[in-house]
Structure formats: C-alpha cells, structure tokens
Design a protein around this motif. Structure first.
Motif, PDB file in Angstrom:
ATOM      1  N   GLN A 161       7.432  16.329  16.188  1.00  0.00           N
ATOM      2  CA  GLN A 161       6.722  15.511  15.216  1.00  0.00           C
ATOM      3  C   GLN A 161       6.573  14.090  15.755  1.00  0.00           C
ATOM      4  OE1 GLN A 161       9.198  15.933  11.683  1.00  0.00           O
ATOM      5  NE2 GLN A 161       7.919  17.608  10.916  1.00  0.00           N
ATOM      6  N   PHE A 162       5.358  13.587  15.688  1.00  0.00           N
ATOM      7  CA  PHE A 162       5.068  12.223  16.144  1.00  0.00           C
ATOM      8  C   PHE A 162       4.837  11.363  14.913  1.00  0.00           C
ATOM      9  CE2 PHE A 162       1.731   9.194  17.981  1.00  0.00           C
ATOM     10  CZ  PHE A 162       2.694   8.350  18.522  1.00  0.00           C
ATOM     11  N   PHE A 163       5.775  10.425  14.668  1.00  0.00           N
ATOM     12  CA  PHE A 163       5.742   9.583  13.465  1.00  0.00           C
ATOM     13  C   PHE A 163       5.822   8.116  13.885  1.00  0.00           C
ATOM     14  CE2 PHE A 163       7.474   9.666   8.809  1.00  0.00           C
ATOM     15  CZ  PHE A 163       6.578   8.667   8.465  1.00  0.00           C
ATOM     16  N   PRO A 164       4.699   7.532  14.306  1.00  0.00           N
ATOM     17  CA  PRO A 164       4.720   6.133  14.749  1.00  0.00           C
ATOM     18  C   PRO A 164       4.795   5.174  13.581  1.00  0.00           C
ATOM     19  CG  PRO A 164       2.486   6.966  14.813  1.00  0.00           C
ATOM     20  CD  PRO A 164       3.368   8.125  14.408  1.00  0.00           C
ATOM     21  N   HIS A 165       5.046   3.902  13.885  1.00  0.00           N
ATOM     22  CA  HIS A 165       5.115   2.846  12.879  1.00  0.00           C
ATOM     23  C   HIS A 165       3.784   2.753  12.133  1.00  0.00           C
ATOM     24  CE1 HIS A 165       5.233  -1.302  11.289  1.00  0.00           C
ATOM     25  NE2 HIS A 165       6.549  -1.177  11.320  1.00  0.00           N
ATOM     26  N   ALA A 166       3.852   2.242  10.901  1.00  0.00           N
ATOM     27  CA  ALA A 166       2.655   2.134  10.060  1.00  0.00           C
ATOM     28  C   ALA A 166       1.537   1.350  10.739  1.00  0.00           C
ATOM     29  CB  ALA A 166       3.019   1.481   8.729  1.00  0.00           C
TER      30      ALA A 166
ATOM     31  N   CYS B   6       0.798  -1.226   0.000  1.00  0.00           N
ATOM     32  CA  CYS B   6       0.000   0.000   0.000  1.00  0.00           C
ATOM     33  C   CYS B   6       0.834   1.282   0.000  1.00  0.00           C
ATOM     34  CB  CYS B   6      -0.943   0.008   1.203  1.00  0.00           C
ATOM     35  SG  CYS B   6      -0.063  -0.061   2.790  1.00  0.00           S
ATOM     36  N   GLN B   7       2.146   1.192   0.062  1.00  0.00           N
ATOM     37  CA  GLN B   7       2.971   2.395   0.080  1.00  0.00           C
ATOM     38  C   GLN B   7       4.374   2.104  -0.436  1.00  0.00           C
ATOM     39  OE1 GLN B   7       2.782   2.908   4.428  1.00  0.00           O
ATOM     40  NE2 GLN B   7       5.012   2.849   4.470  1.00  0.00           N
ATOM     41  N   ALA B   8       5.032   3.170  -0.863  1.00  0.00           N
ATOM     42  CA  ALA B   8       6.413   3.078  -1.342  1.00  0.00           C
ATOM     43  C   ALA B   8       7.303   3.813  -0.333  1.00  0.00           C
ATOM     44  CB  ALA B   8       6.517   3.675  -2.734  1.00  0.00           C
TER      45      ALA B   8
ATOM     46  N   ILE C 130       0.880   1.305  13.858  1.00  0.00           N
ATOM     47  CA  ILE C 130       0.349   2.085  14.979  1.00  0.00           C
ATOM     48  C   ILE C 130      -0.451   3.278  14.480  1.00  0.00           C
ATOM     49  CG2 ILE C 130       0.995   3.423  17.037  1.00  0.00           C
ATOM     50  CD1 ILE C 130       1.463   0.455  17.344  1.00  0.00           C
ATOM     51  N   GLN C 131      -0.209   3.712  13.261  1.00  0.00           N
ATOM     52  CA  GLN C 131      -0.863   4.914  12.734  1.00  0.00           C
ATOM     53  C   GLN C 131      -2.395   4.864  12.763  1.00  0.00           C
ATOM     54  OE1 GLN C 131       0.976   6.002   8.960  1.00  0.00           O
ATOM     55  NE2 GLN C 131       3.032   5.918   9.884  1.00  0.00           N
ATOM     56  N   PRO C 132      -3.046   3.704  12.576  1.00  0.00           N
ATOM     57  CA  PRO C 132      -4.516   3.685  12.672  1.00  0.00           C
ATOM     58  C   PRO C 132      -5.047   4.066  14.059  1.00  0.00           C
ATOM     59  CG  PRO C 132      -3.731   1.756  11.500  1.00  0.00           C
ATOM     60  CD  PRO C 132      -2.521   2.423  12.083  1.00  0.00           C
TER      61      PRO C 132
ATOM     62  N   THR D 269       2.382  10.810   9.159  1.00  0.00           N
ATOM     63  CA  THR D 269       2.063   9.473   8.671  1.00  0.00           C
ATOM     64  C   THR D 269       2.728   9.298   7.318  1.00  0.00           C
ATOM     65  OG1 THR D 269       0.072  10.083   7.439  1.00  0.00           O
ATOM     66  CG2 THR D 269      -0.199   9.627   9.799  1.00  0.00           C
ATOM     67  N   HIS D 270       2.715   8.081   6.811  1.00  0.00           N
ATOM     68  CA  HIS D 270       3.311   7.839   5.506  1.00  0.00           C
ATOM     69  C   HIS D 270       2.508   8.492   4.384  1.00  0.00           C
ATOM     70  CE1 HIS D 270       6.413   5.143   6.974  1.00  0.00           C
ATOM     71  NE2 HIS D 270       5.512   4.555   7.736  1.00  0.00           N
TER      72      HIS D 270
END
Length: 621
Positions: free
Chosen positions: A476-481, A266-268, A483-485, A500-501
């Motif tokens: 900036q809060f950038f959690p793992h993919a 779903c992402q690059a 965790i993002q939901p 987010t990504h």
C-alpha cells in the motif's frame, strides 16, 4: 561645505527577479562571498574610506551599513541550516568582519534606526551581539496574558543576554515569585545571541499595582508598542491581553463557551476527531463542536455518527469563533488559528493536540503561534521543547505529556496482515504554494525531482514485484496529504494499492500493516506504538535539512541512535533488508524493539482522558 543627500518620496526602484531563481537575490545567501568579500571589500572599505576622507562616518552611511547588516540577522537568526556550507573558520571570519564593521557605528545612531520587520527587539539583539552595549542590554516584552480560566495571570517574555542573568519581578514595591520560568535560546551562526526568559506571574488581588522587572539589579524596560516604559499598569496590561472572546457573542448563542475542535479544514481522522469523540461520550457539560469543510469526504461519516458539525469558512464558523472558550486542533496552521484573516479568535486559548510526535526542530514555525497547551507523547519530545537550551518559546506550563488522542483507539485496530505500507512524508521545497487553507498550487516540475524519481522507481521495481509474489505480500502506497495530488503522475503498476485520506482510514492502514517503509514521517511512531517493524529509506539524508527543503531543522532525534529501524540510502539495500524482514515474519531486531518498548511512558488508552482532565482544571480555576 557640508555634503547632503536628497531623498525623494516619489522615487521608485524596480528590480527584476528571474523565474529560474538564478537572480542574485536568490543565490546570494548560498554564495560564500556574501559572508566575506561583500563585508571586507564593500561594507568595511566604505566605512574606512569615509573616516579617512571625512574624518568621520556620516550618519547616512552608518544607516546604509546597518540596513545591510541587519539582513544577516534576519536571514540567519536561529537558522544554522543556512550556514552549513560554511566551514568553522569561515563562520568565525564572518562574525569578526561584522564586529569590525560595527566598530564604526555610533550606538545612538544604531538605536534610532528604523526598519520594517526588525523592530526594537531585533535592534537590541544585534546590539547584544555586536555592540557589546549596556544600553537596553535587557528588554522586557509583554507577549500576552493567558488564563483559560481567569484574567489574573500574565505571561511575560524578557529578552536577556544570558540564561544566568538575575531576574526579579515586583508588584508595587513587593517582590513576587513567578509561577513558572523557562528559557528559549536564540543563536546566530552557531553562537549564542540572546535568551528569551518566559515567566508566568499570578496577579490575584494585585490589580492596582504596577509591574516592574529588574535584570542584574537594573530596571528592565518593557516594550509597549514602539516605546519603552519602566513600569506597567496591571489593569491596562491585563485588559490588553486577557481573553475577551465572548464580548461579541450573542447571549443565547448555541456556541456560547463552546470547545471548537478540528483537524485539517478539509479532512478529519486525526487527533481532533478522536478527542471530539471522547468529549461526545464523556465530556459532561462540554458544548463541543467539530469544524470541517462541508465538501469533505469525512462530513457524512461524522454526521451519521452524531458529531455536531460546523462548516469551515461559514457564518456559523465565525460566530463560533467569537463565542468559543477553547480552540482545539491537531494542526496549528493559519487556517486554524486565524481562519478569516482578521484575528477573530486572537484571544481564544489555543490547545494544540499535534499531528504527530515532534522529532525535529519546529521552533521557527511554532514560536509565533499563541499556544496555551501543547500535547506531547514522549519524555524526549517534551524535553526538547521546554529545555532552556532549545529555541522553543514554551515552558513546562504550556507543554503537557499525555500522549496523542488517536493512540487510545490504536490498539483496537491491531490486525497485522501481509501488507507493506510505504508512507513517505512531503518536502516543502517540492510542493506548490498555499492558496487557501490546505489547498496548494501544483508544482509542474515535481516529477523531475529526486524525491519523485526515487520513490516511483522503487515502487515500480521488478525486484519488488518478485518479492511480493514470492512471499504473498501486498503493498500500500500512502503518501502525505500534500503529495497525494501528484500520485497520478507516478504511473504506478496496478499491483500497488493507492491509499489516500479519501479512500482509507489512517488507523486501519497502520493496524493492518506488518511493516512500514518511510523516510522521515512521524507516522512511524504510530507503528512503533504497536511495536511493528519500521524501515527508513533516506536517499536524501544529507539534503533534508538544507536550503529550506522542509519546514523544520535538525532536532534531538538521531535516526541512527534513536530510530526504530535501519536507515538505508540505496534501493538494492532496501530490498535486501525488506526480504530479510519478511523472512523473519516482520519482527523487529532486538535493538529496535528495545527502543520501541521504552519510548512511550504512557500506553494505557487514557490519552484523551488526561487532556480532558487538564482542560477541566484550567477551566475551573
């Protein structure tokens, strides 16, 4: 009179499993009685009474015992994390009880035992450990033949008792030396169980010969299907395992002999994208395609850049899998290596670009995957995989030291600003189950976890807000993919910038950050590559390797010894260190800076080039 037991095919056994995981099935493997009382008063007592009363142990009782004990091996093989709650004395007592039980088992009964999921190899390993039996003391198992270029090489996996066992390979009557040999150690309760010997043999001009192997002077039988044979006909062996990916491809297919590259479905924005971009600009004659869901937020961006895209899960995706000569990805999940669940690409050589630097033990996850080449970035990482005492079933022939493709562009992103990036990794025990690809169900109890409470409390801390305002920093809060939901449930203050990504590019975030706060994320190595400050906030340090909290076990990396910043367990200490770091302009302390400067042997911006050159050589052999 001979007593008999009747088994009915129509019988059905139902058991209930409680939703709150309080069933015996859930709790037994964390109960010390499973490793003592069950064997002492259950299994061993049953065997003793049978022998006293009947003068022997009936076969059906032996089978009951074998069935029960094999579960210990299936549960605990190479899983030291599952016995951390047992003391050394308790582990020794457990193994002693197992051996006492097996004194009552007839080796012939044992080797005739059949059980789904265990197989001949599993039986052999148990026999090596408990029966001390010379029967099948070493078994040859053809894992697969891999070539990337030609069908005249074969990779064998031999199960042996000791690493020091003398192994010889023969083609007909002539002894041949392997191209490469490596070992993988199997353990049980901290003790050595067995070793896999992984050997690569060159078979040029030997197609009409038979392959045989001896271990300590004795013929080592090959396991073909469910039967043992002493010699293997090479034509059949090579035909069974050599790549035949083009057999169903259309002659004029636009995907013929293509290199199929991807990151997540779903992402690059990872190593796959960076390597494809290199091939697009430098891969002369390479028919490269990039695989991505058409609904991905990255699709339009890559399409505008001129990437040749294939929609994940489409008819074109399946056609490309049948026609491609290499499958290359930064991820090794099932949606990459078996996208359609039908083994379409079973024999296509897979190149694992990696998602990050391996610092933990991922052998249980990686070993079942047929990886032809695996990229590594540090000497310690590569050594941890190919070392003979490791559990990885890969050798120096499969594991290459090149650096990650995304590192090539990292220096160009270096533009440090007054930004703190908080980038914790995920927990396997907290996220929902996989539904399809990378899509997971939501865990309704996620916010009740210590993980969610600790991170949300820190991010909403008034002391953190004060620190940001006094020194003029952004966070900036950038959690793992995975965790993002759950971000929306954190109820974070407005001054926290959510990344987010979908909204941010990973390298831009790393490039602009002055300091990173993480727990265990390998993304810290990207900061280290730029020699930027890292802080490890590990409030659950004692639990991360326990009870399946994550997909990995403890590896070679010790944060206190090898880490690139302090390991902190309490929030107030984290805030104090963060302020001290800001005061010194986020420059790392000398001991951490020294580690940063020595961890990467290759920082020349040529990672993609090295990988490409290795693939060209293999494809041209």
């Amino acid at each position: 009179m001979e007593q008999k037991v009747c088994f009915s095919k129509k019988a059905r056994y139902y058991f209930r499993k409680r939703k709150n995981c309080s069933s015996t099935q859930d709790l037994s493997w964390t109960d010390k009685r499973q490793f003592d009382d069950v064997l002492k008063f259950g299994v061993l007592e049953l065997l003793r009474r049978s022998e006293v009363k009947l003068g022997r142990v009936p076969v059906f009782i032996q089978n009951v015992v074998i069935y029960h004990i094999q579960w210990y091996f299936r549960q605990l093989k190479n899983r030291e994390d599952r016995i951390l709650f047992l003391s050394e004395r308790e582990r020794k007592n457990f193994i002693d009880l197992l051996k006492k039980c097996f004194n009552y088992i007839d080796p012939n009964v044992f080797f005739e035992f059949t059980c789904p999921g265990l197989g001949k190899v599993g039986l052999t390993e148990i026999s090596l450990f408990l029966l001390n039996s010379s029967k099948n003391s070493s078994v040859g198992l053809i894992s697969y033949a891999d070539n990337l270029a030609h069908p005249k090489e074969i990779r064998l996996m031999l199960l042996v008792r000791e690493e020091a066992d003398a192994i010889r390979f023969y083609l007909g009557e002539r002894e041949v030396n392997p191209i490469s040999v490596g070992y993988a150690k199997n353990t049980f309760c901290g003790a050595s169980l067995s070793y896999w010997c992984i050997a690569w043999l060159a078979l040029a001009d030997q197609q009409n010969k038979k392959l045989s192997v001896t271990v300590n002077g004795q013929i080592c039988p090959f396991l073909i299907g469910n039967s043992y044979v002493k010699k293997v006909e090479l034509p059949e062996a090579i035909a069974s395992f050599s790549p035949d990916q083009n057999c169903n491809a259309e002659k004029n297919s636009r995907y013929a002999n293509c290199w199929l590259i991807s990151d997540r479905d779903c992402q690059a924005d990872d190593n796959g994208e960076h390597f494809y971009r290199y091939l697009k600009n430098n891969g002369v004659g390479v028919n490269a395609w990039f695989l991505l869901s058409k609904n991905s937020h990255d699709w339009k961006r890559l399409e505008e850049e001129g990437f040749k895209l294939i929609s994940y899960g489409s008819r074109q995706h399946k056609e490309a899998l049948k026609s491609c000569s290499l499958l290359i990805s930064s991820h090794a999940d099932e949606y990459v290596i078996n996208a359609f669940g039908d083994q379409t690409n079973r024999k296509v050589p897979f190149v694992f670009l990696q998602h990050g630097v391996i610092k933990d033990d991922l052998s249980l996850w990686l070993n079942p995957k047929k990886i032809r080449l695996m990229v590594t970035s540090t000497k310690e990482e590569r050594k941890s995989i190919i070392d003979s005492q490791s559990k990885y079933q890969y050798t120096e022939r499969e594991v290459i030291l090149t650096g990650l493709p995304r590192y090539d562009a990292l220096n160009s992103q270096r533009s440090p600003q007054k930004i703190i990036v908080v980038m914790p990794t995920w927990r396997n025990s907290l996220v929902g189950n996989l539904i399809k690809g990378t899509t997971r169900s939501l865990n309704k109890n996620f916010m009740n976890s210590d993980y969610a409470k600790k991170w949300s409390h820190f991010l909403a801390s008034q002391n953190l807000l004060k620190l940001l305002r006094v020194y003029g920093y952004r966070l900036q809060f950038f959690p793992h993919a995975y965790i993002q939901p759950y971000i929306k449930y954190f109820n974070l203050p407005k001054y926290i910038e959510i990344c987010t990504h979908r909204t941010h590019r990973f390298q831009e975030v790393i490039g602009s950050a002055a300091i990173m706060i993480t727990d265990y994320s390998s993304a810290a190595f990207d900061m280290v590559y730029l020699e930027k400050e890292v802080i490890y906030y590990q409030f659950d340090k004692g639990d991360i390797f326990k009870n399946n909290a994550h997909t990995y076990q403890k590896g070679y990396f010790e944060y206190s010894r090898d880490g690139f910043g302090p390991v902190i367990a309490k929030e107030d200490e984290l805030l104090n260190y963060l302020e001290a770091s800001i005061i010194r302009n986020c420059s790392s302390e000398e001991q951490y800076l020294d580690r940063m400067q020595h961890v990467f042997p290759l920082k020349d911006g040529r990672c993609c080039e090295r990988i490409y050159n290795i693939l060209k050589i293999l494809k041209s052999e």
